[in-house]
Design an enzyme around this catalytic site. Sequence first.
Site, mmCIF file in Angstrom:
data_model
loop_
_atom_site.group_PDB
_atom_site.id
_atom_site.type_symbol
_atom_site.label_atom_id
_atom_site.label_comp_id
_atom_site.label_asym_id
_atom_site.label_seq_id
_atom_site.Cartn_x
_atom_site.Cartn_y
_atom_site.Cartn_z
ATOM 1 N N TYR A 67 -1.755 2.321 -5.083
ATOM 2 C CA TYR A 67 -1.893 2.784 -3.689
ATOM 3 C C TYR A 67 -0.662 2.376 -2.874
ATOM 4 C CZ TYR A 67 -3.386 2.529 1.227
ATOM 5 O OH TYR A 67 -3.450 2.624 2.598
ATOM 6 N N SER A 93 1.077 1.361 5.540
ATOM 7 C CA SER A 93 0.117 0.263 5.374
ATOM 8 C C SER A 93 0.808 -1.074 5.130
ATOM 9 C CB SER A 93 -0.764 0.595 4.168
ATOM 10 O OG SER A 93 -1.463 -0.549 3.743
ATOM 11 N N GLU A 96 -0.140 -2.988 3.029
ATOM 12 C CA GLU A 96 -0.139 -3.151 1.569
ATOM 13 C C GLU A 96 1.265 -2.931 1.007
ATOM 14 O OE1 GLU A 96 -2.643 -3.846 -0.983
ATOM 15 O OE2 GLU A 96 -3.413 -4.798 0.816
HETATM 16 P P1 NAP Z 1 -10.559 6.427 5.031
HETATM 17 O O1 NAP Z 1 -11.710 6.069 5.920
HETATM 18 O O2 NAP Z 1 -10.634 6.148 3.580
HETATM 19 O O3 NAP Z 1 -10.274 7.993 5.262
HETATM 20 C C1 NAP Z 1 -9.406 8.699 4.422
HETATM 21 C C2 NAP Z 1 -9.438 10.157 4.809
HETATM 22 O O4 NAP Z 1 -8.576 10.877 3.918
HETATM 23 C C3 NAP Z 1 -10.822 10.825 4.679
HETATM 24 O O5 NAP Z 1 -10.960 11.758 5.709
HETATM 25 C C4 NAP Z 1 -10.722 11.518 3.336
HETATM 26 O O6 NAP Z 1 -11.598 12.621 3.204
HETATM 27 C C5 NAP Z 1 -9.284 12.000 3.394
HETATM 28 N N1 NAP Z 1 -8.736 12.342 2.084
HETATM 29 C C6 NAP Z 1 -8.839 11.678 0.906
HETATM 30 N N2 NAP Z 1 -8.190 12.339 -0.064
HETATM 31 C C7 NAP Z 1 -7.657 13.446 0.497
HETATM 32 C C8 NAP Z 1 -6.920 14.538 0.005
HETATM 33 N N3 NAP Z 1 -6.568 14.645 -1.275
HETATM 34 N N4 NAP Z 1 -6.555 15.511 0.874
HETATM 35 C C9 NAP Z 1 -6.917 15.446 2.184
HETATM 36 N N5 NAP Z 1 -7.633 14.443 2.712
HETATM 37 C C10 NAP Z 1 -8.007 13.458 1.876
HETATM 38 O O7 NAP Z 1 -9.223 5.740 5.559
HETATM 39 P P2 NAP Z 1 -8.902 5.087 6.995
HETATM 40 O O8 NAP Z 1 -9.295 3.671 6.968
HETATM 41 O O9 NAP Z 1 -9.395 5.992 8.058
HETATM 42 O O10 NAP Z 1 -7.306 5.106 6.962
HETATM 43 C C11 NAP Z 1 -6.566 6.224 7.467
HETATM 44 C C12 NAP Z 1 -5.176 6.207 6.851
HETATM 45 O O11 NAP Z 1 -4.521 4.987 7.188
HETATM 46 C C13 NAP Z 1 -5.132 6.274 5.344
HETATM 47 O O12 NAP Z 1 -3.963 6.974 4.975
HETATM 48 C C14 NAP Z 1 -5.021 4.831 4.907
HETATM 49 O O13 NAP Z 1 -4.423 4.752 3.637
HETATM 50 C C15 NAP Z 1 -4.147 4.275 6.008
HETATM 51 N N6 NAP Z 1 -4.308 2.881 6.340
HETATM 52 C C16 NAP Z 1 -5.534 2.348 6.583
HETATM 53 C C17 NAP Z 1 -5.650 1.031 6.974
HETATM 54 C C18 NAP Z 1 -6.983 0.407 7.292
HETATM 55 O O14 NAP Z 1 -7.066 -0.831 7.333
HETATM 56 N N7 NAP Z 1 -8.015 1.190 7.568
HETATM 57 C C19 NAP Z 1 -4.497 0.242 7.116
HETATM 58 C C20 NAP Z 1 -3.255 0.826 6.874
HETATM 59 C C21 NAP Z 1 -3.167 2.152 6.510
HETATM 60 P P3 NAP Z 1 -13.141 12.430 2.733
HETATM 61 O O15 NAP Z 1 -13.884 11.994 3.960
HETATM 62 O O16 NAP Z 1 -13.493 13.781 2.248
HETATM 63 O O17 NAP Z 1 -13.136 11.378 1.666
HETATM 64 O O1 F7E Z 2 -9.917 -5.858 0.527
HETATM 65 C C1 F7E Z 2 -10.829 -8.939 -1.223
HETATM 66 C C2 F7E Z 2 -9.803 -8.024 -1.881
HETATM 67 O O2 F7E Z 2 -10.659 -3.531 0.021
HETATM 68 C C3 F7E Z 2 -9.508 -6.941 1.332
HETATM 69 C C4 F7E Z 2 -7.352 -0.467 2.940
HETATM 70 O O3 F7E Z 2 -7.750 0.076 4.173
HETATM 71 O O4 F7E Z 2 -6.322 -2.322 4.038
HETATM 72 C C5 F7E Z 2 -7.281 -1.968 3.060
HETATM 73 O O5 F7E Z 2 -6.934 -2.514 1.798
HETATM 74 C C6 F7E Z 2 -9.451 -8.210 0.498
HETATM 75 C C7 F7E Z 2 -8.701 -8.057 -0.832
HETATM 76 O O6 F7E Z 2 -8.928 -3.973 1.833
HETATM 77 C C8 F7E Z 2 -14.081 -7.917 -2.462
HETATM 78 O O7 F7E Z 2 -9.416 -8.522 -3.153
HETATM 79 C C9 F7E Z 2 -12.981 -9.776 -2.217
HETATM 80 O O8 F7E Z 2 -7.882 -9.157 -1.027
HETATM 81 O O9 F7E Z 2 -11.257 -4.562 2.245
HETATM 82 P P1 F7E Z 2 -10.285 -4.425 1.143
HETATM 83 P P2 F7E Z 2 -7.412 -3.968 1.336
HETATM 84 O O10 F7E Z 2 -7.289 -4.011 -0.131
HETATM 85 O O11 F7E Z 2 -6.706 -5.018 2.111
HETATM 86 C C10 F7E Z 2 -4.990 -1.866 3.769
HETATM 87 C C11 F7E Z 2 -4.119 -2.292 4.921
HETATM 88 C C12 F7E Z 2 -4.923 -0.428 3.445
HETATM 89 O O12 F7E Z 2 -3.939 0.233 3.718
HETATM 90 C C13 F7E Z 2 -5.990 0.116 2.563
HETATM 91 O O13 F7E Z 2 -6.065 1.527 2.714
HETATM 92 O O14 F7E Z 2 -10.797 -8.562 0.147
HETATM 93 N N1 F7E Z 2 -12.196 -8.769 -1.757
HETATM 94 N N2 F7E Z 2 -14.139 -9.260 -2.669
HETATM 95 C C14 F7E Z 2 -12.847 -7.606 -1.879
HETATM 96 N N3 F7E Z 2 -12.504 -6.350 -1.537
HETATM 97 C C15 F7E Z 2 -13.405 -5.364 -1.767
HETATM 98 N N4 F7E Z 2 -13.100 -4.080 -1.397
HETATM 99 N N5 F7E Z 2 -14.620 -5.619 -2.361
HETATM 100 C C16 F7E Z 2 -15.008 -6.879 -2.730
HETATM 101 O O15 F7E Z 2 -16.089 -7.078 -3.257
#
Ligand code: NAP
Ligand code: F7E
Length: 353
Positions: free
Chosen positions: A158, A135, A137
């Site tokens: 995280y 990520s 992050e």
């Molecule tokens: P998501 O929608 O939150 O999906 C997470 C998945 O992981 C769900 O299927 C969840 O199952 C499963 N999970 C949670 N805890 C688990 C555990 N202990 N054992 C097995 N499975 C588990 O995330 P996403 O947005 O699809 O992201 C996919 C991956 O990419 C994640 O690793 C995330 O951290 C990473 N990532 C995401 C982003 C982004 O912007 N979306 C960016 C960079 C990296 P349930 O459905 O049962 O909760």
């Molecule tokens: O926040 C701000 C918050 O929770 C984005 C995950 O998929 O992307 C995701 O992480 C921004 C942050 O995503 C609210 O403070 C303001 O600056 O949508 P987010 P994230 O933290 O960037 C990365 C790449 C991952 O890997 C993670 O798994 O938005 N923000 N107000 C808020 N965020 C949330 N959630 N809720 C608010 O009310």
Amino acid sequence: MAKRALITGVTGQDGSYLSELLLSKGYEVHGIVRRASLFNTDRIDHIYHDPHVAGAKLQLHYGDLTDASALRTILEKVEPDEIYNLGAQSHVKVSFDVPEYTGEAVGMGTLRLLEAMRGYIGRTGKGVRFYQAGSSEMFGAAKPPQSEATPFYPRSPYAVAKVAAHWYGVNYREAYGYFISNGILFNHESPRRGETFVTRKITRAVGRIKSGLQEKLYLGNLDAKRDWGFAGDYVEAMWLMLQQEKPDDYVVATGEAHSVKEFVELAFDYAGLDWQKYVELDPRYLRPTEVDYLLGDPSKSRNALNWQPKTSFKGLVTMMVEHDLELARGEAAMHEAGFSATSRGNASQRLSG
Ligand code: NAP
Ligand code: F7E
């Protein structure tokens, strides 16, 4: 013989798009699902077929990244060619509430899966390719733009756990010569995004406000900047990483950043609403340590993988708002018919996200 893929996190946003992509390429797809008291397969129900029907190409297995023996059993049974490790407690703010669990699932979970793979390869000699869902992050407070050469500076439990997972991947690649690629993906969103992430929280609120189901949207930091792309585009980059001759690490991003405020403005504008009348600050949504500015440099994935995002920022916001306007219209109709429409719709404001 069709290739066989194993996906952890198959029920998540990315797991659903990746499954669609792999099925369309003729793969047999196996997904690991956590047991829950309610069904948690909404995002993949449209591609899941009754396993009693011959030729079902998506198969699900109960398991958890915190359960090493289940992971080993699943690997032995599935015999995958490719493993995509997408499972995670993926919410940054929630990781401050449950840091230990987040570390278990994200960091140690990756190690458990790699160890299961090591055992499997040791016994069978089979080649298995591994994708690790890293990520942006992990860059945290590092100065933008961030590329593969930028040192990590994680700012949440995280992100720290994702850094550990990244380095486990690198170490197993170097120590054992395994094909392990780390994707460093910047934020990617879609109509299937979880409703406590900021983009979806905003577009859900726009829909519900427009339909008269919600009055206010409470948010945290509006000044944070993110490089937002479309999840459907990003899963293609994951697949491409495992089709290369050699394993490597790649940043996947659009190369364009916008503030949360810009996202809010665009989403409300699209629905003909003045955001300033509806959006209020709630400090509950601020993070103990924020990540201010993420902007990816995707040159390497563009050149080496020939990958480019197809969806613009405006296209992404429009896609999500249109979807959630429609969803809220359906909720409003249910409401008028006498069913409660508020229990799910407001969930993002009741919980930590
Ligand atoms: P998501 O929608 O939150 O999906 C997470 C998945 O992981 C769900 O299927 C969840 O199952 C499963 N999970 C949670 N805890 C688990 C555990 N202990 N054992 C097995 N499975 C588990 O995330 P996403 O947005 O699809 O992201 C996919 C991956 O990419 C994640 O690793 C995330 O951290 C990473 N990532 C995401 C982003 C982004 O912007 N979306 C960016 C960079 C990296 P349930 O459905 O049962 O909760
Ligand atoms: O926040 C701000 C918050 O929770 C984005 C995950 O998929 O992307 C995701 O992480 C921004 C942050 O995503 C609210 O403070 C303001 O600056 O949508 P987010 P994230 O933290 O960037 C990365 C790449 C991952 O890997 C993670 O798994 O938005 N923000 N107000 C808020 N965020 C949330 N959630 N809720 C608010 O009310």
